[in-house]
Design an enzyme around this catalytic site. Structure first.
Site, PDB file in Angstrom:
ATOM      1  N   LYS A  55      43.172  62.401 -10.643  1.00 45.78           N
ATOM      2  CA  LYS A  55      42.167  63.185  -9.928  1.00 45.78           C
ATOM      3  C   LYS A  55      42.567  64.654  -9.865  1.00 45.78           C
ATOM      4  CE  LYS A  55      40.821  59.070  -7.392  1.00 45.78           C
ATOM      5  NZ  LYS A  55      41.084  58.211  -6.231  1.00 45.78           N
ATOM      6  N   GLN A  99      43.725  58.192  -0.477  1.00 45.88           N
ATOM      7  CA  GLN A  99      43.902  57.172  -1.508  1.00 45.88           C
ATOM      8  C   GLN A  99      44.189  55.828  -0.855  1.00 45.88           C
ATOM      9  OE1 GLN A  99      43.531  57.591  -4.910  1.00 45.88           O
ATOM     10  NE2 GLN A  99      43.689  55.374  -4.942  1.00 45.88           N
ATOM     11  N   ASP A 122      34.272  60.931  -0.654  1.00 41.14           N
ATOM     12  CA  ASP A 122      34.416  59.609  -1.277  1.00 41.14           C
ATOM     13  C   ASP A 122      33.549  58.558  -0.591  1.00 41.14           C
ATOM     14  OD1 ASP A 122      35.470  58.006  -3.285  1.00 41.14           O
ATOM     15  OD2 ASP A 122      37.199  57.373  -2.107  1.00 41.14           O
TER      16      ASP A 122
END
Length: 283
Positions: A55, A99, A122
């Site tokens: 990313k 994450q 996200d």
């Protein structure tokens, strides 16, 4: 026979998406704004480290700033939330990505909920999920949004089709089900405890595999001409679909790798740019 099949190339879709972001990033730059994504990694899980690195590299290639925060495995929920709140308060940070999975002792849901909705690029918060359910999310979960982007790029019809989702996670199976439903598909959500799973999958025009088990979806289960989207990624670059077997039956299928993964990252970058635009009143 395989030459007749449509391989849904995620690398190609991601490239197209990224190209549309270049001018938007330039416009932000003219105003002195550099889109910035903060990624938080807790612990030393090798797969998570790889994902965060990918990313960050994608951000760099596109001219997006990437701030990486690596916390040790002993970090508490309270300490993690304190870091997230600092990022919330930083006007130079436009998107926050935690994450997952985080270490088991951390309350992942509490950590997700600490992310400010304007920076939830996200789509992991409860509010973000609710907005997605109503078709009103600025930042739907990235992998579900990637799946829709692939279908749209290849002009694969959704309306009126029967979509079977195998998996019910709050950031993949459930949101992609809602997104397809909002596009007028008829949606069936399945999981590992579903009775007669092969029979149900055999009724699907669109199959989304998001169950987290390598080569789980068998070719014999797939209806002739179905579209198969493999959102799984397991050790050895293996998806949740038995690719070769399903390829024989499917009209279109995503490979692993180079399928949904690259588009998920492109979607994250798109959301980060949009967050930067919104925070600077450009949209």
């Amino acid at each position: 026979m395989n030459s007749e099949k449509l391989i849904l190339d995620g690398t190609r879709v991601a490239k197209s998406m990224n190209e549309t972001l270049v001018e938007r990033i330039n416009q932000l730059s003219v105003r002195g704004v550099l889109p910035c994504l903060a990624t938080i990694l807790v612990g030393d899980d090798p797969s998570s480290e790889t994902y965060v690195r990918m990313k960050s590299s994608a951000c760099k290639r596109l001219g997006i700033d990437s701030r990486r925060i690596h916390l040790n495995k002993a970090t508490t929920t309270e300490e993690l939330i304190a870091v997230i709140q600092q990022l919330n308060a930083d006007p130079q940070i436009h998107g926050i990505l935690l994450q997952h999975p985080v270490p088991h002792h951390i309350d992942e849901r509490a950590a997700f909920e600490a992310i400010q909705i304007e920076k939830d690029v996200d789509g992991v918060t409860l509010l973000g999920f609710a907005q997605n359910a109503f078709g009103a999310a600025s930042f739907p979960s990235c992998t579900p949004a990637a799946i829709l982007a692939i279908l749209d790029y290849y002009q694969i019809p959704i309306e009126g089709k029967h979509a079977v989702i195998v998996g019910r996670s709050p950031i993949l199976g459930k949101p992609v089900s809602l997104m397809l439903l909002n596009r007028n598909a008829t949606v069936t959500i399945c999981h590992l405890k579903t009775n007669n799973l092969p029979l149900i999958i055999g009724l699907a025009d669109i199959v989304v595999a998001a169950v987290g088990k390598p080569a789980f979806i068998q070719g014999a289960w797939i209806k002739e001409g179905a579209v198969v989207l493999d959102a799984g990624y397991n050790a050895g670059n293996i998806g949740d679909v038995d690719f070769e077997a399903c390829l024989k039956k499917a009209s279109a299928i995503t490979p692993v790798p180079a399928g949904i993964g690259p588009v998920t990252i492109a979607m994250l970058l798109k959301h980060t740019v949009l967050a930067a635009e919104k925070s600077n009143l450009i949209t």
